[in-house]
Design an enzyme around this catalytic site. Structure first.
Site, short mmCIF file in Angstrom:
data_model
loop_
_atom_site.label_atom_id
_atom_site.label_comp_id
_atom_site.label_asym_id
_atom_site.label_seq_id
_atom_site.Cartn_x
_atom_site.Cartn_y
_atom_site.Cartn_z
N CYS A 224 0.01 1.51 7.25
CA CYS A 224 -0.59 1.72 5.93
C CYS A 224 -1.92 2.44 6.05
CB CYS A 224 -0.75 0.39 5.20
SG CYS A 224 0.84 -0.32 4.72
N GLU B 255 0.84 -1.20 0.00
CA GLU B 255 0.00 0.00 0.00
C GLU B 255 0.87 1.26 0.00
OE1 GLU B 255 -2.09 -3.00 2.85
OE2 GLU B 255 -0.04 -2.54 2.18
#
Length: 152
Positions: free
Chosen positions: A112, A83
């Protein structure tokens, strides 16, 4: 075509995230992420060492050697998460992610989740649960839509 079932957009982009994950250089989890807005892919990322540094595939994994459970001691991991790499690639190329959806093969960790929130991504679709559930709570608290599509 008889018997053909056209996948939903969520399943289509999750399948692309699974293909992106095949580029991962992590010894523990192969994770892929795809960021999409208006049915168009804006960015992709997979987990691996920062650019120019040796891959875990080549030098080993400290977290594995120390038997650190998944979801703990993120700071010891050499890899940039999928991510994170997808968000970074968008930034490098000057692409806004505001209002986008991120498709990721694994549930985002708390680090993330923070980046997803600050990138103004509005929706997260993930396929495998992760030991660190704090990330999901952060996403919920930020009003981000979360969709779980179980994968094998």
């Amino acid at each position: 075509m008889l018997g053909y079932v056209r996948p939903t957009l969520d399943k289509y982009f999750m399948e692309i995230a699974r293909v992106v994950a095949t580029r991962s250089t992590c010894l523990r989890n192969n994770v892929g992420a795809v960021i999409v807005r208006d049915k168009q892919i804006l960015s992709t990322g997979y987990n691996g060492a920062p650019s120019g540094l040796p891959h875990c595939l080549d030098i080993g994994c400290l977290r594995e050697e120390l038997k650190i459970p998944s979801g703990e001691r993120h700071e010891l991991c050499r890899a940039v998460h999928a991510e994170q790499n997808a968000i970074i690639q968008a930034a490098v190329h000057g692409v806004s992610l505001e209002g986008a959806t991120i498709y990721t093969t694994h549930q985002p960790c708390i680090m993330c989740a923070k980046m997803i929130i600050n990138a103004k991504i509005r929706r997260v679709v993930y396929g495998k649960k992760y030991a660190d559930t704090n990330g999901l709570q952060f996403l919920r608290d930020a009003g981000i839509e979360i969709v779980y599509i179980p994968t094998e």
